[in-house]
Each structure stands twice: as C-alpha cells, then as structure tokens.
Design an enzyme around this catalytic site. Sequence first.
Site, PDB file in Angstrom:
ATOM      1  CE  LYS A 294       7.076  -7.149 -12.577  1.00  0.00           C
ATOM      2  NZ  LYS A 294       7.577  -5.592 -12.337  1.00  0.00           N
TER       3      LYS A 294
ATOM      4  NE  ARG B 221      12.682  -7.953 -16.680  1.00  0.00           N
ATOM      5  CZ  ARG B 221      12.458  -8.101 -15.324  1.00  0.00           C
ATOM      6  NH1 ARG B 221      11.905  -9.237 -14.669  1.00  0.00           N
ATOM      7  NH2 ARG B 221      12.959  -7.015 -14.617  1.00  0.00           N
TER       8      ARG B 221
ATOM      9  NE  ARG C 273      12.369  -3.455  -4.856  1.00  0.00           N
ATOM     10  CZ  ARG C 273      12.143  -4.110  -5.959  1.00  0.00           C
ATOM     11  NH1 ARG C 273      11.075  -4.834  -6.148  1.00  0.00           N
ATOM     12  NH2 ARG C 273      12.978  -4.114  -6.998  1.00  0.00           N
TER      13      ARG C 273
ATOM     14  NE  ARG D 177      16.105  -6.402  -6.339  1.00  0.00           N
ATOM     15  CZ  ARG D 177      15.204  -6.565  -7.209  1.00  0.00           C
ATOM     16  NH1 ARG D 177      13.768  -7.080  -6.731  1.00  0.00           N
ATOM     17  NH2 ARG D 177      15.136  -6.393  -8.324  1.00  0.00           N
TER      18      ARG D 177
ATOM     19  NE  ARG E  45      16.004  -3.048 -11.935  1.00  0.00           N
ATOM     20  CZ  ARG E  45      15.449  -2.856 -10.540  1.00  0.00           C
ATOM     21  NH1 ARG E  45      15.843  -2.069  -9.625  1.00  0.00           N
ATOM     22  NH2 ARG E  45      14.412  -3.966 -10.231  1.00  0.00           N
TER      23      ARG E  45
HETATM   24  P1  ADP Z   1       8.099  -5.399  -8.476  1.00  0.00           P
HETATM   25  O1  ADP Z   1       7.780  -6.920  -8.045  1.00  0.00           O
HETATM   26  O2  ADP Z   1       7.093  -5.039  -9.742  1.00  0.00           O
HETATM   27  O3  ADP Z   1       9.596  -4.776  -8.773  1.00  0.00           O
HETATM   28  P2  ADP Z   1       7.418  -4.881  -5.572  1.00  0.00           P
HETATM   29  O4  ADP Z   1       6.511  -5.589  -5.440  1.00  0.00           O
HETATM   30  O5  ADP Z   1       8.818  -5.333  -5.186  1.00  0.00           O
HETATM   31  O6  ADP Z   1       7.517  -4.552  -7.284  1.00  0.00           O
HETATM   32  O7  ADP Z   1       7.266  -3.422  -5.010  1.00  0.00           O
HETATM   33  C1  ADP Z   1       8.038  -2.377  -5.210  1.00  0.00           C
HETATM   34  C2  ADP Z   1       8.016  -1.504  -3.890  1.00  0.00           C
HETATM   35  O8  ADP Z   1       6.736  -0.718  -3.783  1.00  0.00           O
HETATM   36  C3  ADP Z   1       8.111  -2.208  -2.666  1.00  0.00           C
HETATM   37  O9  ADP Z   1       8.940  -1.454  -1.796  1.00  0.00           O
HETATM   38  C4  ADP Z   1       6.763  -2.683  -2.146  1.00  0.00           C
HETATM   39  O10 ADP Z   1       6.530  -2.450  -0.876  1.00  0.00           O
HETATM   40  C5  ADP Z   1       6.072  -1.181  -2.698  1.00  0.00           C
HETATM   41  N1  ADP Z   1       4.624  -1.625  -3.255  1.00  0.00           N
HETATM   42  C6  ADP Z   1       4.235  -2.428  -3.920  1.00  0.00           C
HETATM   43  N2  ADP Z   1       2.838  -2.330  -4.172  1.00  0.00           N
HETATM   44  C7  ADP Z   1       2.707  -0.966  -3.657  1.00  0.00           C
HETATM   45  C8  ADP Z   1       1.156  -0.259  -3.637  1.00  0.00           C
HETATM   46  N3  ADP Z   1       0.100  -0.700  -4.146  1.00  0.00           N
HETATM   47  N4  ADP Z   1       1.245   0.875  -2.911  1.00  0.00           N
HETATM   48  C9  ADP Z   1       2.555   1.492  -2.435  1.00  0.00           C
HETATM   49  N5  ADP Z   1       3.779   0.737  -2.407  1.00  0.00           N
HETATM   50  C10 ADP Z   1       3.681  -0.642  -3.005  1.00  0.00           C
HETATM   51  P1  AMP Z   2      13.336  -8.111 -11.120  1.00  0.00           P
HETATM   52  O1  AMP Z   2      13.613  -8.760  -9.635  1.00  0.00           O
HETATM   53  O2  AMP Z   2      12.216  -8.859 -11.936  1.00  0.00           O
HETATM   54  O3  AMP Z   2      13.333  -6.824 -11.038  1.00  0.00           O
HETATM   55  O4  AMP Z   2      14.590  -8.511 -11.941  1.00  0.00           O
HETATM   56  C1  AMP Z   2      16.017  -7.928 -11.696  1.00  0.00           C
HETATM   57  C2  AMP Z   2      17.035  -8.182 -12.544  1.00  0.00           C
HETATM   58  O5  AMP Z   2      17.067  -9.660 -13.043  1.00  0.00           O
HETATM   59  C3  AMP Z   2      16.708  -7.504 -13.904  1.00  0.00           C
HETATM   60  O6  AMP Z   2      17.055  -6.299 -13.926  1.00  0.00           O
HETATM   61  C4  AMP Z   2      17.364  -8.311 -14.963  1.00  0.00           C
HETATM   62  O7  AMP Z   2      18.933  -8.026 -14.920  1.00  0.00           O
HETATM   63  C5  AMP Z   2      17.242  -9.725 -14.416  1.00  0.00           C
HETATM   64  N1  AMP Z   2      16.039 -10.498 -14.997  1.00  0.00           N
HETATM   65  C6  AMP Z   2      14.702 -10.809 -14.150  1.00  0.00           C
HETATM   66  N2  AMP Z   2      14.069 -11.526 -15.007  1.00  0.00           N
HETATM   67  C7  AMP Z   2      14.536 -11.489 -16.283  1.00  0.00           C
HETATM   68  C8  AMP Z   2      13.988 -11.823 -17.666  1.00  0.00           C
HETATM   69  N3  AMP Z   2      12.761 -12.426 -17.652  1.00  0.00           N
HETATM   70  N4  AMP Z   2      14.852 -11.615 -18.771  1.00  0.00           N
HETATM   71  C9  AMP Z   2      16.230 -11.170 -18.659  1.00  0.00           C
HETATM   72  N5  AMP Z   2      16.651 -10.573 -17.277  1.00  0.00           N
HETATM   73  C10 AMP Z   2      15.869 -10.814 -16.164  1.00  0.00           C
END
Ligand code: ADP
Ligand code: AMP
Length: 211
Positions: free
Chosen positions: A15, A89, A128, A161, A172
């Site tokens: 995302k 969420r 990541r 992270r 998660r």
């Molecule tokens: P989210 O925001 O949904 O938690 P991220 O955008 O941070 O996910 O992506 C999670 C991991 O997957 C990161 O390490 C990113 O570089 C990788 N990633 C994102 N999109 C793709 C894709 N289409 N193919 C392979 N790896 C991806």
């Molecule tokens: P994310 O970066 O979106 O994966 O979020 C990291 C963490 O932040 C999650 O595991 C939750 O603990 C908290 N968090 C982010 N967005 C929300 C939300 N909309 N509602 C509740 N917790 C959230």
Amino acid sequence: MAKTVVFLGPPGAGKGTQSSLLTERMSFIQLSTGDMLRDAVRNQTPLGIKAKSYMDQGKLVPDELIIELIEEKLESLPDRNIIFDGFPRTIKQAEALDSLLERKGRALDAVILFKIDDEEVIRRLSGRRVCPGCGAVYHVVYNPPKVDETCDRCATKVAQRDDDKEEVIRNRIEVYHSQTWPLVDYYGHKVVVVDASLDKESVYNKISSVL
Ligand code: ADP
Ligand code: AMP
C-alpha cells in the site's frame, strides 16, 4: 472534483509503495496513519507514548486515538486527491471516516483491496527495510538499495522496523483478518480487488486504470 480513495489490505501488501507512486505520478496526497503514529512515537508526543505499546505488539491502536488523529489532519486539508493508506482498519473507524467526509462535502470514490496471500506478506514484511532519514521503502530481495544497505535518495543506513520482526508479523496478520477484513463487506460495491502479488509496475497500472 478531488478524488478520495482508501487502500485496504494486509500489512506488507504494498500500500505504501503504491501510495508513493501515485503521489509522484498522479499528484495524490497520502495519509498513512502508520506513518503519523511512527512520527508521534519518534517525537514522544502524548499520542506516541500511548500508541507505542500497541504498535510494538502488532495490535491496533484504540479507535478513539486514531479517529482524533485523522480529524485533526482533515481540518486543514487542501482540495486535493487523497489516499487513505492503512485507515480505516475497523468498522468504527470506517463509520467515523464516512461522517468526516460528509462534513467536508467529499465522497469516497473507491476502496482498493490489495489481494495477496499470507506467505507473500510474510516474505515482504520480513525483508522490508526503511530509511530512517527520508522514509523510502526497500526490500532485501525485491527492491534492494543500489549501494549496500544505504538509501538511494539520502545515503542514510536503512533499517528494519521493530514491528517487522517474525513474532509481531504473525499478530499483525491475525489482527488484519479479524478486525480489518470485515470492511470488505462494509464497503460492498465500492471495493475494487487488485492482485497485489504482481510486480509493482503491474499493480500500479491496474490501480491507475481504476482511478
Ligand atoms: P504496506 O504499506 O502495505 O505495509 P509496503 O509498501 O511497505 O507495504 O511494502 C512491503 C514490502 O514489500 C516492502 O519491502 C516493499 O519494497 C515490498 N513491495 C511492495 N510492493 C511490491 C511488489 N509489487 N512486489 C514485490 N515487493 C513489493
Ligand atoms: P502500518 O504502518 O500501517 O503497518 O501500521 C503500523 C502499526 O500502527 C499497526 O500495526 C498499528 O499498531 C498502528 N496503526 C496504523 N494505522 C492504524 C489504524 N488505522 N488503526 C489502528 N492502529 C493503526
């Protein structure tokens, strides 16, 4: 008329990656509650202090805190295209967003559901890496920095992270299935399913064609 879009999907679905592409290429603003909370934790604000233990365990931060955060953010929102990334969420958050948008005279145009299986989510999250300096997101296999472990944009050393560790990742994913998945029914016909397991340009092409 400015567009309003929700990105719905498990952690690690891509995302944030797609939000960055849309921000660069289609002038969207990304509102990521995860990023806002990490900023609050880093700055040790009252919200950050309350949120930290939930985040460390991979639990959702309580709805009241999240809704207050989004309300504040939306107060001063310019008339631009917006992506809500990682919000709402829970059903309660979705109801709050509905009334906020109504007050602002905006409609929700689409909910993009990032479809991807748990195994790939685990691979993406465990590999990541993020840049503590500028927030750029990498992956050790799929998208590594060009020079070993330093950010391509600002040369800061990239890091994992805290909540991308194995034990927290499992929580998660569980939280996603139990608390966030019901939003698919809540949003009904607004949901557009995108195959998020494809490479990032293919996912981008699909999303941009929908928008
Ligand atoms: P989210 O925001 O949904 O938690 P991220 O955008 O941070 O996910 O992506 C999670 C991991 O997957 C990161 O390490 C990113 O570089 C990788 N990633 C994102 N999109 C793709 C894709 N289409 N193919 C392979 N790896 C991806
Ligand atoms: P994310 O970066 O979106 O994966 O979020 C990291 C963490 O932040 C999650 O595991 C939750 O603990 C908290 N968090 C982010 N967005 C929300 C939300 N909309 N509602 C509740 N917790 C959230």
